[in-house]
Design a protein around this motif. Structure first.
Motif, PDB file in Angstrom:
ATOM      1  N   ALA A 527       0.856  -1.272   0.087  1.00 27.13           N
ATOM      2  CA  ALA A 527       0.066   0.146  -0.123  1.00 27.13           C
ATOM      3  C   ALA A 527       0.775   1.359  -0.096  1.00 27.13           C
ATOM      4  N   GLU A 528       2.052   1.193   0.999  1.00 25.51           N
ATOM      5  CA  GLU A 528       2.626   2.461   0.805  1.00 25.51           C
ATOM      6  C   GLU A 528       3.451   2.799  -0.443  1.00 25.51           C
ATOM      7  N   ARG A 529       3.943   1.475  -0.945  1.00 25.48           N
ATOM      8  CA  ARG A 529       4.801   1.639  -2.535  1.00 25.48           C
ATOM      9  C   ARG A 529       3.673   2.177  -3.475  1.00 25.48           C
ATOM     10  N   GLU A 530       2.566   1.585  -3.551  1.00 26.24           N
ATOM     11  CA  GLU A 530       1.602   1.834  -4.508  1.00 26.24           C
ATOM     12  C   GLU A 530       1.068   3.478  -4.563  1.00 26.24           C
ATOM     13  N   PHE A 531       1.035   3.773  -3.281  1.00 29.86           N
ATOM     14  CA  PHE A 531       0.361   5.142  -2.666  1.00 29.86           C
ATOM     15  C   PHE A 531       1.412   6.169  -3.358  1.00 29.86           C
ATOM     16  N   GLN A 532       2.764   5.945  -3.135  1.00 32.77           N
ATOM     17  CA  GLN A 532       3.743   6.745  -3.616  1.00 32.77           C
ATOM     18  C   GLN A 532       3.986   6.771  -5.011  1.00 32.77           C
ATOM     19  N   GLU A 533       3.778   5.614  -5.646  1.00 30.62           N
ATOM     20  CA  GLU A 533       4.041   5.496  -7.048  1.00 30.62           C
ATOM     21  C   GLU A 533       2.888   6.273  -7.854  1.00 30.62           C
ATOM     22  N   GLU A 534       1.536   6.140  -7.238  1.00 31.84           N
ATOM     23  CA  GLU A 534       0.473   6.588  -8.120  1.00 31.84           C
ATOM     24  C   GLU A 534       0.172   8.325  -7.776  1.00 31.84           C
ATOM     25  N   THR A 535       0.674   8.727  -6.270  1.00 34.49           N
ATOM     26  CA  THR A 535       0.295  10.078  -6.204  1.00 34.49           C
ATOM     27  C   THR A 535       1.515  10.884  -5.797  1.00 34.49           C
ATOM     28  N   GLY A 536       2.640  10.299  -5.461  1.00 35.26           N
ATOM     29  CA  GLY A 536       3.832  10.959  -5.216  1.00 35.26           C
ATOM     30  C   GLY A 536       3.649  11.137  -3.480  1.00 35.26           C
TER      31      GLY A 536
END
Length: 645
Positions: A527-536
């Protein structure tokens, strides 16, 4: 609240350490995040400690490991460590004894201290702030190194020259302009330099007899650059997977001699005609090719003609070739998965109608001969396909099947619940990402059944992700992150969403950030990885819910809802929020679909979503709509309690 103001938590504050245990593994959860390793950590653990894993915490300083003489695995994945310290304690330990070091997802700028670990076999420093490769020249036992998602510009041949046993080198998502420095890597099997700044493929002579997989997607490689004499022009003896997705290729001539290839991924280039594809006809082992998002993919009967050019193919893009006829469905040649599923639906309806009239199902029409049965039908090209014997639905329940028996004690069957017989699961078709299966399941007999009556066999089609690890594993994460823009005014809170084009619904959707869980991840870190990848934004998981199912009538795909806290005092988060910096973490396919962050008000979320639907025709993710409805109800209840309505 920033990290500096958070309560100090040591490993022994969140985990009961057994001084006799040779492993200490603690994964951070809400309220149980370690902020300091503790300078006396070595004195609190077993002197025989071999594994120290502190994953997904808030550790900034690497400490307390000096002198751990038996330590073999040190993992500080997903923390805030800014420097490698204490690897050279008494006797050179723990550095001398380490075999695996994982410090990915931190903020390290200098990897030089890894030189203190001469016996390392696996080194992971992905997603840090490394600008240059250092400290690995003498790591002769190193087999795998992951330096992805850093700021590296040069493949330093001096540093790489000592890695004589290296088998895997991962350098994706850096700023590399040239493949070089690999002349001593004579055992390299996998090389990843995707999402860099390459314009050519070269300097691979030393890997001509070892390289098995080469990943070069999302670069700027043209045909001439791919034909370099020291690059793809070489006669690789073992190269089976080649990924040149999203480059600048205009034809397939660079691959005509690569007879060992089984998988070729060249989607998103500029290949226009079937003549440009014809060089692939010489690849007799080629099993799968991805050519979608090239101009040629829009040509009439594209897949049929491609299959004629390369007869060995069993998969073109996301479509299997010839896999449906054996299940009673006509081959569509150039059809896509949606068309094939439509055919299956029509056959299923026809079967149901015929069964209701006492006839045999359409997919099980047989010719009776010498006690055997077979079905014969023609596909779209007129070729005859032979299918299996009669389906299970035609035969009575086997004597070996467990009967459903009622008991006098409770009047219930011993096996009174429906159940799936996974041993009888049939695969109808599959693509790179999904598989269509027909399940066989049993329901209890009628209420008045007598002892010995068998359960009734039934069929059900479902879609399964090919990445699913097991029936109970969680496929994906959905992220809920609320930005607290003003601690004194909750009406200014915002929910982080994303807007993107979704081909299956032919439109733009409003969703919560989400993504698949990688094989080596837990839901929190995914979740932390995807959140940073998609939103910054950078966020930390504070709540992880169990698996939930969004469409259980269609698929067994499951997702875990993860709530993240976003620290708006962090400079990066402020810059992303104010659009002072751009998010660079999107994958190529996400950029293509125009994925962008979208901030919606927490108060009045339902109205905001309805407004987006009216104004833009946006399609809203079901879980987000459910969340909005729940919040709306809560707001109404609060208003009544406060006497406002």
């Amino acid at each position: 609240e920033g990290v500096d103001t958070m309560p100090i938590r040591y490993p022994w504050d969140v985990f009961e350490i057994d001084p006799a245990d040779d492993r200490l593994e603690v994964v951070g959860t809400h309220g149980q995040k370690i902020t300091r390793m503790g300078g006396d950590l070595a004195s609190r653990v077993s002197p025989d400690l071999t594994h120290l894993v502190l994953r997904s915490h808030l550790v900034r300083t690497m400490e307390g490991v000096a002198g751990m003489k038996k330590l073999e695995v040190l993992e500080l994945y997903d923390n805030m460590v800014d420097e490698l310290r204490e690897l050279d304690g008494e006797g050179g330990f723990p550095g001398r004894g380490l075999k695996v070091l994982d410090i990915s997802y931190n903020v390290i700028r200098d990897m030089g201290p890894v030189a203190l670990c001469p016996n390392l076999q696996d080194l992971y420093i992905a997603q840090n702030k490394i600008k240059s490769i250092k400290g690995i020249k003498h790591l002769k036992l190193l087999r795998k190194i992951d330096l992805g998602a850093n700021r590296i510009r040069v493949m330093d041949g001096n540093e790489l020259s000592g890695l004589e046993n290296l088998e895997e080198l991962w350098l994706g998502k850096n700023k590399i302009e040239k493949i070089e420095g690999l002349s001593k890597l004579t055992k390299l099997r996998r090389l990843d330099v995707q999402s860099n700044r390459l314009t050519s493929v070269e300097n691979l002579e030393a890997q001509v007899n070892t390289l098995e997989e080469l990943y070069l997607a999302n670069n700027g490689i043209e045909v001439e650059g791919a034909k370099r004499a020291t690059g793809l022009a070489l006669k690789f003896s073992k190269l089976s997977i080649l990924d040149l997705t999203r480059n600048r290729l205009t034809d397939t001539t660079p691959f005509s001699h690569m007879t060992s290839l089984t998988d070729l991924w060249i989607s998103g280039n500029d290949i226009k005609t079937f003549e440009d594809v014809e060089p692939l006809g010489a690849l007799t082992e080629l099993d799968s090719v991805y050519l979608e998002y090239n101009p040629v993919a829009s040509e009439f009967e594209y897949r049929k003609k491609l299959a004629e050019i390369v007869p060995s193919l069993t998969q073109i893009d996301a479509n299997m070739i010839g896999g449906l006829a054996q299940h009673g469905y006509a081959s569509t040649g150039g059809g896509n998965l949606v068309e094939r599923m439509r055919q299956m639906q029509e056959v299923a309806i026809q079967n149901a109608l015929q069964q209701a009239e006492g006839q045999k199902p359409a997919a099980a029409q047989t010719e009776q001969g010498d006690g055997k049965s077979e079905e014969v039908e023609e596909d779209a090209d007129g070729a005859k396909q032979h299918a299996a014997d009669k389906t299970d639905e035609e035969s009575p329940v086997s004597e070996t099947e467990t009967p459903i028996v009622k008991t006098e004690e409770n009047g219930m069957s011993e096996l009174n619940l429906p159940r799936v017989d996974f041993d009888k699961t049939q695969t109808v078709g599959s693509t790179r990402w999904m598989r269509l299966e027909t399940l066989s399941y049993h329901v209890p007999p009628e209420e008045n059944a007598v002892a010995g009556d068998a359960s009734t066999p039934r069929k059900w089609d479902r879609v399964v992700r090919t990445t699913k690890q097991s029936e109970t594993s969680i496929d994906a994460v959905v992220v809920l992150a609320i930005l607290r823009n003003d601690v004194d005014d909750p009406t200014k809170d915002e929910i982080v969403c994303v807007r993107q084009f979704r081909p299956p619904v032919d439109g733009h959707t409003i969703e919560l950030p989400a993504g698949l869980i990688d094989a080596d991840e837990d839901p929190a870190s995914a979740a932390e990885r995807e959140f940073q990848e998609e939103t910054g934004y950078v966020g930390k998981a504070v709540d992880v819910l169990p698996a939930s199912y969004l469409s259980p009538g269609l698929t067994n795909e499951s997702a875990s809802l993860v709530r993240l806290e976003v620290d708006m005092t962090l400079e990066r988060n402020r810059q992303i929020h104010n659009d002072q910096i751009q998010n660079s973490g999107l994958e190529g396919c996400e950029r293509d679909r125009g994925l962008e962050k979208l901030l919606l008000p927490r108060v009045g979320l339902l109205g905001a979503l309805n407004d987006l639907q009216r104004r833009e025709g946006a399609k809203v993710f079901a879980a987000l709509y459910s969340l909005a409805l729940g919040m709306s109800v809560a707001e109404a209840v609060t208003a009544r309690k406060d006497g406002r309505s």
